[in-house]
Scaffold this motif. Structure first.
Motif, PDB file in Angstrom:
ATOM      1  N   VAL A   1       0.974  -1.531  -0.590  1.00  0.00           N
ATOM      2  CA  VAL A   1      -0.170  -0.123  -0.456  1.00  0.00           C
ATOM      3  C   VAL A   1       1.161   1.329  -0.322  1.00  0.00           C
ATOM      4  CG1 VAL A   1      -1.532   1.153   1.498  1.00  0.00           C
ATOM      5  CG2 VAL A   1      -2.178  -1.067   1.083  1.00  0.00           C
ATOM      6  N   ASP A   2       2.012   1.754   1.072  1.00  0.00           N
ATOM      7  CA  ASP A   2       2.865   2.375   1.173  1.00  0.00           C
ATOM      8  C   ASP A   2       3.481   2.882  -0.415  1.00  0.00           C
ATOM      9  OD1 ASP A   2       2.365   2.239   3.661  1.00  0.00           O
ATOM     10  OD2 ASP A   2       4.454   2.024   4.816  1.00  0.00           O
ATOM     11  N   TYR A   3       3.617   1.766  -1.722  1.00  0.00           N
ATOM     12  CA  TYR A   3       4.716   1.671  -2.159  1.00  0.00           C
ATOM     13  C   TYR A   3       3.599   1.864  -3.537  1.00  0.00           C
ATOM     14  CZ  TYR A   3       7.040   0.552  -7.100  1.00  0.00           C
ATOM     15  OH  TYR A   3       7.586   0.930  -7.648  1.00  0.00           O
ATOM     16  N   PHE A   4       2.292   1.626  -3.430  1.00  0.00           N
ATOM     17  CA  PHE A   4       1.650   2.205  -4.157  1.00  0.00           C
ATOM     18  C   PHE A   4       0.466   3.424  -4.694  1.00  0.00           C
ATOM     19  CE2 PHE A   4      -3.425   2.175  -5.259  1.00  0.00           C
ATOM     20  CZ  PHE A   4      -3.318   2.119  -6.663  1.00  0.00           C
ATOM     21  N   ILE A   5       1.002   3.575  -3.390  1.00  0.00           N
ATOM     22  CA  ILE A   5       1.014   5.802  -2.339  1.00  0.00           C
ATOM     23  C   ILE A   5       1.666   6.329  -3.403  1.00  0.00           C
ATOM     24  CG2 ILE A   5       0.083   7.411  -1.036  1.00  0.00           C
ATOM     25  CD1 ILE A   5      -1.866   5.305   0.568  1.00  0.00           C
ATOM     26  N   GLN A   6       2.753   5.497  -2.705  1.00  0.00           N
ATOM     27  CA  GLN A   6       4.283   6.318  -3.111  1.00  0.00           C
ATOM     28  C   GLN A   6       4.519   6.953  -4.596  1.00  0.00           C
ATOM     29  OE1 GLN A   6       7.717   4.506  -1.582  1.00  0.00           O
ATOM     30  NE2 GLN A   6       7.011   5.067   0.712  1.00  0.00           N
ATOM     31  N   GLN A   7       3.861   6.471  -5.650  1.00  0.00           N
ATOM     32  CA  GLN A   7       3.949   5.955  -7.118  1.00  0.00           C
ATOM     33  C   GLN A   7       2.752   6.781  -7.734  1.00  0.00           C
ATOM     34  OE1 GLN A   7       6.506   4.804  -8.636  1.00  0.00           O
ATOM     35  NE2 GLN A   7       7.226   4.497  -6.476  1.00  0.00           N
ATOM     36  N   GLY A   8       1.687   7.351  -6.630  1.00  0.00           N
ATOM     37  CA  GLY A   8       1.298   8.388  -7.346  1.00  0.00           C
ATOM     38  C   GLY A   8      -0.187   7.466  -7.515  1.00  0.00           C
ATOM     39  N   PHE A   9      -0.391   6.688  -6.715  1.00  0.00           N
ATOM     40  CA  PHE A   9      -1.558   6.803  -7.308  1.00  0.00           C
ATOM     41  C   PHE A   9      -2.823   6.547  -5.881  1.00  0.00           C
ATOM     42  CE2 PHE A   9       1.008   3.774  -9.700  1.00  0.00           C
ATOM     43  CZ  PHE A   9       0.252   3.138 -10.854  1.00  0.00           C
ATOM     44  N   ASN A  10      -3.778   6.454  -5.897  1.00  0.00           N
ATOM     45  CA  ASN A  10      -4.818   6.844  -4.963  1.00  0.00           C
ATOM     46  C   ASN A  10      -6.286   6.112  -4.939  1.00  0.00           C
ATOM     47  OD1 ASN A  10      -6.016   7.918  -6.692  1.00  0.00           O
ATOM     48  ND2 ASN A  10      -5.711  10.418  -5.739  1.00  0.00           N
ATOM     49  N   TYR A  11      -6.645   4.798  -5.811  1.00  0.00           N
ATOM     50  CA  TYR A  11      -7.870   4.485  -6.139  1.00  0.00           C
ATOM     51  C   TYR A  11      -7.540   3.039  -4.911  1.00  0.00           C
ATOM     52  CZ  TYR A  11     -12.252   2.049  -7.364  1.00  0.00           C
ATOM     53  OH  TYR A  11     -12.744   0.970  -7.689  1.00  0.00           O
ATOM     54  N   PHE A  12      -8.687   2.057  -3.923  1.00  0.00           N
ATOM     55  CA  PHE A  12      -8.200   0.970  -3.712  1.00  0.00           C
ATOM     56  C   PHE A  12      -9.908   0.341  -3.952  1.00  0.00           C
ATOM     57  CE2 PHE A  12      -5.344   3.382  -1.516  1.00  0.00           C
ATOM     58  CZ  PHE A  12      -4.106   2.590  -1.107  1.00  0.00           C
ATOM     59  N   ASP A  13      -9.630  -1.056  -4.681  1.00  0.00           N
ATOM     60  CA  ASP A  13     -10.981  -1.261  -4.623  1.00  0.00           C
ATOM     61  C   ASP A  13     -11.262  -2.422  -3.542  1.00  0.00           C
ATOM     62  OD1 ASP A  13     -13.306  -2.641  -5.750  1.00  0.00           O
ATOM     63  OD2 ASP A  13     -11.590  -3.997  -6.703  1.00  0.00           O
ATOM     64  N   THR A  14     -11.551  -2.117  -2.723  1.00  0.00           N
ATOM     65  CA  THR A  14     -12.578  -3.189  -2.101  1.00  0.00           C
ATOM     66  C   THR A  14     -14.142  -2.975  -1.786  1.00  0.00           C
ATOM     67  OG1 THR A  14     -11.970  -3.692   0.785  1.00  0.00           O
ATOM     68  CG2 THR A  14     -12.814  -1.636   0.508  1.00  0.00           C
ATOM     69  N   ALA A  15     -14.288  -4.582  -1.051  1.00  0.00           N
ATOM     70  CA  ALA A  15     -15.945  -4.296  -0.783  1.00  0.00           C
ATOM     71  C   ALA A  15     -15.943  -5.336   0.887  1.00  0.00           C
ATOM     72  CB  ALA A  15     -16.130  -5.411  -1.737  1.00  0.00           C
ATOM     73  N   HIS A  16     -17.084  -5.685   1.281  1.00  0.00           N
ATOM     74  CA  HIS A  16     -17.114  -6.177   2.032  1.00  0.00           C
ATOM     75  C   HIS A  16     -16.920  -8.265   1.970  1.00  0.00           C
ATOM     76  CE1 HIS A  16     -18.465  -7.337   6.258  1.00  0.00           C
ATOM     77  NE2 HIS A  16     -18.904  -8.385   6.048  1.00  0.00           N
ATOM     78  N   VAL A  17     -17.772  -8.631   0.667  1.00  0.00           N
ATOM     79  CA  VAL A  17     -17.199 -10.107   0.927  1.00  0.00           C
ATOM     80  C   VAL A  17     -15.223 -10.396  -0.197  1.00  0.00           C
ATOM     81  CG1 VAL A  17     -19.252  -9.816  -0.223  1.00  0.00           C
ATOM     82  CG2 VAL A  17     -17.197  -9.067  -1.696  1.00  0.00           C
ATOM     83  N   TYR A  18     -14.790  -9.252   0.069  1.00  0.00           N
ATOM     84  CA  TYR A  18     -13.566  -9.913  -0.069  1.00  0.00           C
ATOM     85  C   TYR A  18     -12.719 -10.164   1.333  1.00  0.00           C
ATOM     86  CZ  TYR A  18     -13.889  -6.678  -4.465  1.00  0.00           C
ATOM     87  OH  TYR A  18     -13.837  -6.465  -5.666  1.00  0.00           O
TER      88      TYR A  18
END
Length: 70
Positions: free
Chosen positions: A35-52
Protein backbone atom coordinates in the motif's frame (compact mmCIF):
# COMPACT_ATOMS: atom_id res chain seq x y z
CA UNK A 1 3.32 8.88 -25.26
CA UNK A 2 4.70 9.50 -21.74
CA UNK A 3 1.79 11.87 -21.08
CA UNK A 4 -0.65 9.08 -21.92
CA UNK A 5 0.78 6.79 -19.26
CA UNK A 6 0.78 9.56 -16.66
CA UNK A 7 -2.95 10.02 -17.28
CA UNK A 8 -3.69 6.27 -17.14
CA UNK A 9 -1.66 5.90 -13.95
CA UNK A 10 -4.18 7.87 -11.94
CA UNK A 11 -6.99 5.60 -13.13
CA UNK A 12 -5.49 2.33 -11.93
CA UNK A 13 -6.63 0.80 -8.68
CA UNK A 14 -5.20 -1.41 -5.97
CA UNK A 15 -7.41 -4.49 -5.86
CA UNK A 16 -7.94 -5.88 -2.37
CA UNK A 17 -9.76 -9.07 -3.32
CA UNK A 18 -6.61 -11.15 -2.82
CA UNK A 19 -4.21 -9.68 -0.31
CA UNK A 20 -1.14 -11.55 0.97
CA UNK A 21 -2.19 -13.91 3.71
CA UNK A 22 -0.47 -15.32 6.76
CA UNK A 23 -2.56 -18.43 7.37
CA UNK A 24 -6.17 -17.23 7.55
CA UNK A 25 -5.23 -13.64 8.40
CA UNK A 26 -4.04 -10.79 6.19
CA UNK A 27 -0.27 -10.35 6.25
CA UNK A 28 -0.33 -6.76 7.51
CA UNK A 29 3.41 -6.22 7.20
CA UNK A 30 3.55 -7.15 3.51
CA UNK A 31 0.23 -5.46 2.71
CA UNK A 32 1.46 -2.26 4.38
CA UNK A 33 4.57 -2.24 2.19
CA UNK A 34 2.45 -2.78 -0.91
CA UNK A 35 0.00 0.00 0.00
CA UNK A 36 2.82 2.42 0.86
CA UNK A 37 4.56 1.73 -2.47
CA UNK A 38 1.29 2.12 -4.38
CA UNK A 39 0.68 5.54 -2.81
CA UNK A 40 4.32 6.63 -3.30
CA UNK A 41 3.89 5.96 -7.02
CA UNK A 42 1.03 8.47 -7.13
CA UNK A 43 -1.93 6.11 -7.07
CA UNK A 44 -4.87 6.63 -4.77
CA UNK A 45 -7.74 4.32 -5.78
CA UNK A 46 -8.38 1.20 -3.69
CA UNK A 47 -10.97 -1.41 -4.64
CA UNK A 48 -12.41 -3.32 -1.70
CA UNK A 49 -15.72 -4.83 -0.71
CA UNK A 50 -17.15 -6.52 2.34
CA UNK A 51 -17.12 -9.92 0.61
CA UNK A 52 -13.38 -9.73 -0.17
CA UNK A 53 -11.62 -12.11 2.22
CA UNK A 54 -14.82 -12.33 4.30
CA UNK A 55 -14.58 -8.69 5.36
CA UNK A 56 -10.87 -8.81 6.21
CA UNK A 57 -9.99 -6.75 3.14
CA UNK A 58 -11.80 -3.65 4.41
CA UNK A 59 -10.34 -4.02 7.90
CA UNK A 60 -6.82 -4.40 6.50
CA UNK A 61 -7.20 -1.41 4.21
CA UNK A 62 -8.49 0.73 7.06
CA UNK A 63 -5.47 -0.26 9.13
CA UNK A 64 -3.02 0.35 6.26
CA UNK A 65 -4.42 3.79 5.52
CA UNK A 66 -4.66 4.68 9.22
CA UNK A 67 -8.26 5.75 8.65
CA UNK A 68 -10.51 6.43 11.60
CA UNK A 69 -14.27 6.61 11.50
CA UNK A 70 -15.94 9.47 13.33
Amino acid sequence: MNTYFNEVKKNLGFGCMRLPMNGKEVDYELTSKMVDYFIQQGFNYFDTAHVYLNGKSEIALKKMLNFTLS
